[in-house]
Design an enzyme around this catalytic site. Structure first.
Site, PDB file in Angstrom:
ATOM      1  N   GLU A 196       0.841  -1.196   0.000  1.00 28.93           N
ATOM      2  CA  GLU A 196       0.000   0.000   0.000  1.00 28.93           C
ATOM      3  C   GLU A 196       0.875   1.244   0.000  1.00 28.93           C
ATOM      4  O   GLU A 196       1.911   1.286   0.659  1.00 28.93           O
ATOM      5  CB  GLU A 196      -0.902  -0.017   1.237  1.00 28.93           C
ATOM      6  CG  GLU A 196      -1.899   1.120   1.315  1.00 28.93           C
ATOM      7  CD  GLU A 196      -2.828   0.977   2.516  1.00 28.93           C
ATOM      8  OE1 GLU A 196      -3.477   1.982   2.870  1.00 28.93           O
ATOM      9  OE2 GLU A 196      -2.885  -0.116   3.111  1.00 28.93           O
TER      10      GLU A 196
ATOM     11  N   ASP B  20       0.200   5.418   0.542  1.00 29.69           N
ATOM     12  CA  ASP B  20      -0.872   6.283   1.039  1.00 29.69           C
ATOM     13  C   ASP B  20      -0.558   7.764   1.015  1.00 29.69           C
ATOM     14  O   ASP B  20       0.511   8.191   1.460  1.00 29.69           O
ATOM     15  CB  ASP B  20      -1.167   5.959   2.514  1.00 29.69           C
ATOM     16  CG  ASP B  20      -1.719   4.577   2.727  1.00 29.69           C
ATOM     17  OD1 ASP B  20      -2.358   4.039   1.818  1.00 29.69           O
ATOM     18  OD2 ASP B  20      -1.505   4.034   3.828  1.00 29.69           O
TER      19      ASP B  20
ATOM     20  N   GLU C 148      -2.755  10.577   3.082  1.00 31.87           N
ATOM     21  CA  GLU C 148      -3.863  10.688   4.030  1.00 31.87           C
ATOM     22  C   GLU C 148      -3.861  12.080   4.660  1.00 31.87           C
ATOM     23  O   GLU C 148      -2.890  12.467   5.321  1.00 31.87           O
ATOM     24  CB  GLU C 148      -3.742   9.639   5.138  1.00 31.87           C
ATOM     25  CG  GLU C 148      -3.869   8.199   4.644  1.00 31.87           C
ATOM     26  CD  GLU C 148      -3.660   7.192   5.750  1.00 31.87           C
ATOM     27  OE1 GLU C 148      -4.436   6.222   5.812  1.00 31.87           O
ATOM     28  OE2 GLU C 148      -2.707   7.365   6.554  1.00 31.87           O
TER      29      GLU C 148
END
Length: 295
Positions: free
Chosen positions: A103, A105, A107
């Site tokens: 993953e 990210d 955010e």
């Protein structure tokens, strides 16, 4: 902060993709995953409005999985006075279980009234994350659209805001550091998390929280249509040698972000790693490699 001294090539590239993004409708590349009634299609599908309230948030994702590429989303995040507990995210994620997935990210962690919004990036490889970096942004991400980009090739992962690199995760597999290789799809979501803003829970009196997304074109090597070796080949521009490392101008901009705006780096968190920092942190700090090049 001014970042006007970015390579002409990258500026031109950004203009090309911006023009293309305006012409790609959402449903050509993406689908709704949950919270369908909280997503509104605008401008003939070229913009989405995402809403979070006390009933639901929402998420969408690409139809396809990719094994390398240039991934980007133009976003404007919720701008209420208090967005504590509200998370706006743009990320790549593999289909593997939580204990084994890869993953990458972006955010946005929301804010308490009067404080800045924090942007957190993270990297998971084979289910192992805890590689957070956080920066205070030099602009208001709720005021205007900005382009959040990830280049992922066999040599490095680079996170960009517009044309400014804010994070580099090098391929150090030769030194025993795991690197993301699983096919991943592109996802974006508006959701809640109590941990996101210093433990402050969401205040629903400020709801609904609204974000907007644009730029639905994708420049990636589809894992469905290609084998891994093809996705790593120089047939794809993002795998060419000029994208194996930051150029000198990008490196200066990257170091400027780290110096002025970074407020947390897992590689500096010795309390988190009492038995020793992760191997990639040691490699970088010891200067064995600099920007992917041997000294």
């Amino acid at each position: 902060m001014a970042f006007s001294v970015i390579s002409v090539f990258f500026l031109l590239l950004g203009e090309i993709f911006a023009a293309e993004n305006d012409d790609i409708a959402f449903d050509k590349k993406y689908e709704f995953i949950w919270g369908n009634d909280h997503i509104l299609s605008l401008n003939q599908g070229r913009e989405l409005q995402l809403t979070l309230d006390n009933r639901s948030g929402c998420k969408f994702a690409s139809y396809l999985n990719y094994s390398s590429g240039f991934f980007h989303m133009r976003m404007k995040i919720p701008g209420n006075n208090n967005t504590a507990g509200v998370v706006t995210s743009f990320y790549l994620m593999s289909k593997a279980s939580a204990s084994q997935h890869d993953e990458l990210d972006f955010e946005f962690l929301g804010n308490i009234e009067g404080q800045q919004i924090t942007l957190q990036t993270n990297v998971f490889v084979n289910g192992v994350g805890d590689r957070e970096q956080r920066i205070n942004l030099w602009f208001d991400p709720a005021g205007n659209f900005h382009d959040y980009k990830i280049i992922w090739n066999p040599h490095q992962v680079v996170f960009f805001i517009d044309d400014t690199p804010i994070r580099v995760f090098k391929n150090y597999t030769n030194y025993g550091v795991p690197y993301p290789t699983q096919p991943m799809r592109i996802e974006a979501a508006l959701w809640t998390a109590d941990w996101a803003t210093f433990g402050h829970k969401i205040n629903w009196t400020y709801a609904p929280f609204v974000a907007h997304c644009q730029g639905f074109d994708i420049s990636g090597c589809s894992a469905q249509n290609s084998d891994v070796e093809e996705c790593y080949s120089s047939n794809h521009w993002w795998n060419n040698m000029e994208y194996w490392n930051l150029n000198s101008t990008q490196q200066k901009a990257y170091e400027n972000v780290r110096k002025k705006y970074m407020n947390y780096d897992y590689c500096d968190d010795k309390a988190k790693y009492p038995s020793g920092l992760p191997r990639e942190c040691v490699i970088q700090k010891n200067g064995r490699l600099h920007n992917g090049q041997k000294y």
